[in-house]
Design a protein around this motif. Structure first.
Motif, mmCIF file in Angstrom:
data_model
loop_
_atom_site.group_PDB
_atom_site.id
_atom_site.type_symbol
_atom_site.label_atom_id
_atom_site.label_comp_id
_atom_site.label_asym_id
_atom_site.label_seq_id
_atom_site.Cartn_x
_atom_site.Cartn_y
_atom_site.Cartn_z
ATOM 1 N N GLN A 184 -8.212 -1.380 -7.733
ATOM 2 C CA GLN A 184 -8.236 0.064 -7.932
ATOM 3 C C GLN A 184 -6.883 0.577 -8.438
ATOM 4 O O GLN A 184 -6.818 1.459 -9.304
ATOM 5 N N HIS A 185 -5.807 0.009 -7.907
ATOM 6 C CA HIS A 185 -4.470 0.454 -8.313
ATOM 7 C C HIS A 185 -4.227 0.166 -9.797
ATOM 8 O O HIS A 185 -3.673 1.006 -10.529
ATOM 9 N N ARG B 198 0.814 -1.205 0.000
ATOM 10 C CA ARG B 198 0.000 0.000 0.000
ATOM 11 C C ARG B 198 0.853 1.263 0.000
ATOM 12 O O ARG B 198 0.560 2.220 -0.716
ATOM 13 N N GLU C 254 -7.823 -3.444 -3.183
ATOM 14 C CA GLU C 254 -6.900 -2.322 -3.335
ATOM 15 C C GLU C 254 -6.123 -2.420 -4.645
ATOM 16 O O GLU C 254 -5.867 -1.413 -5.315
#
Length: 346
Positions: free
Chosen positions: A196-197, A160, A193
């Motif tokens: 989306q990345h 992240r 996550e």
């Protein structure tokens, strides 16, 4: 015998005769004694001159007194020999000194000057980097120096805290017209996550592909830069930093192979690849045919050994093979190992 050789031999014999006479009459001295001996031997003017030159050349006569007087002395043979050896020794030392100077100049040319003139494409530099911060700095510097293209492989999800930095690098490269390709393991699509990345990277113009198998983490740039782990199965292993087309092109060839076998981002591949095998089964089959053991297949696919055994059993059943070896032979015959799909019978 030639006439020149005969004259040379006669001249040497005459010089020897003169020298022996002078040695026998030291009281005469060289200058007076030479003329007396030459008269007695009936030497011509040319023969006398040759005798003088030969005795002087052999060191059997030497100048005596102050310079310019012309007076000479008869020298003993052993003294003449020692003087000759000393003269040759001095000459040799001078030659060695000159050779040493030449050697120093050669070393200078073969060092920084030669390297400065060498073609950059011939150089290969490899370094093992153990400091993660150093790797981060190299990636940051790469963003500023890359000219044409960056090619990236990820075996798993991006941390992240690294996602923001990666997007910033993408923006900088896109602004400079640098092509960016990134390949991920297909299983990262199940991580919200990462979903989306990937969408954010695609929006910035990054070319993305997903593959059931990604062999290692890798960063390549401009056919001249490579970052990859020393142990493909340990993300925390030291990093190999390589520079030079002679080595980086080999890694780029591997990347291109994996890229062609991967699916484009946003295109959902069918469960079957048109030949009755799923992508996961096909990946397991290719690794099996390459001689990779079940344990490594499991690590590459991110599944258990039991799942690998099940996948290969399903492959054998689909191909009608009684053994793994037969499955590999049939897969090669059908073109399943090179991504071309099954051959169509005429």
């Amino acid at each position: 015998m030639s006439r020149n050789a005969a004259v040379s031999r006669v001249g040497s014999e005459q010089a020897l005769a003169v020298y022996q006479e002078l040695r026998a009459r030291p009281d005469l001295g060289f200058d007076a004694g030479f003329d007396e001996v030459a008269d007695r031997l009936e030497l011509s003017a040319d023969e006398r001159e040759r005798c003088r030159e030969e005795l002087a050349f052999l060191g059997l006569t030497a100048a005596h007194g102050t310079a310019g007087t012309g007076a000479r002395l008869v020298v003993d043979p052993d003294v003449a020999l020692l003087r000759l050896l000393r003269r040759e020794r001095d000459r040799l030392q001078d030659r060695l000194a000159a050779t040493s100077r030449a050697h120093t100049a050669i070393e200078a040319l073969a060092g920084p000057f030669l390297r400065a003139g060498a073609a950059p494409c011939s150089e290969v530099e490899v370094e093992i980097v153990t400091d993660p911060q150093r790797v981060t700095r190299e990636l940051t510097d790469l963003t500023d120096t890359v000219r044409t293209a960056v090619h990236v492989m990820h075996t798993g999800s991006v941390r992240r805290e690294d996602m923001t930095a990666e997007l910033e690098r993408d923006r900088s490269r896109a602004a400079r017209g640098v092509r960016v390709r990134a390949m991920y393991s297909r299983r990262v699509g199940t991580v919200p996550e990462m979903t989306q990345h990937l969408a954010d990277r695609a929006a910035l113009g990054v070319e993305l592909r997903l593959s059931p198998v990604v062999p290692m983490n890798m960063v390549l740039a401009d056919e001249n830069f490579a970052l990859l782990p020393t142990d493909p199965h340990d993300p925390d292993s030291p990093t190999i930093l390589a520079r030079g087309p002679g080595l980086v092109r080999s890694y780029l060839a591997l990347y291109e192979y994996c890229w062609q076998a991967a699916s484009r981002y946003g295109e959902e591949p069918g469960e079957n690849g048109g030949d009755g095998l799923s992508d996961q089964q096909r990946a397991a089959l290719r690794m099996l045919a390459s001689g990779i053991k079940d344990e490594q297949i499991a690590r590459s696919l991110g599944v258990s050994l039991r799942t690998v055994s099940r996948l290969l059993s399903e492959v054998m059943q689909e191909l009608g093979a009684a053994s793994r070896f037969e499955a590999g032979v049939k897969a090669a015959r059908l073109g399943l190992l090179d991504g071309d799909g099954p051959e169509h019978a005429a």
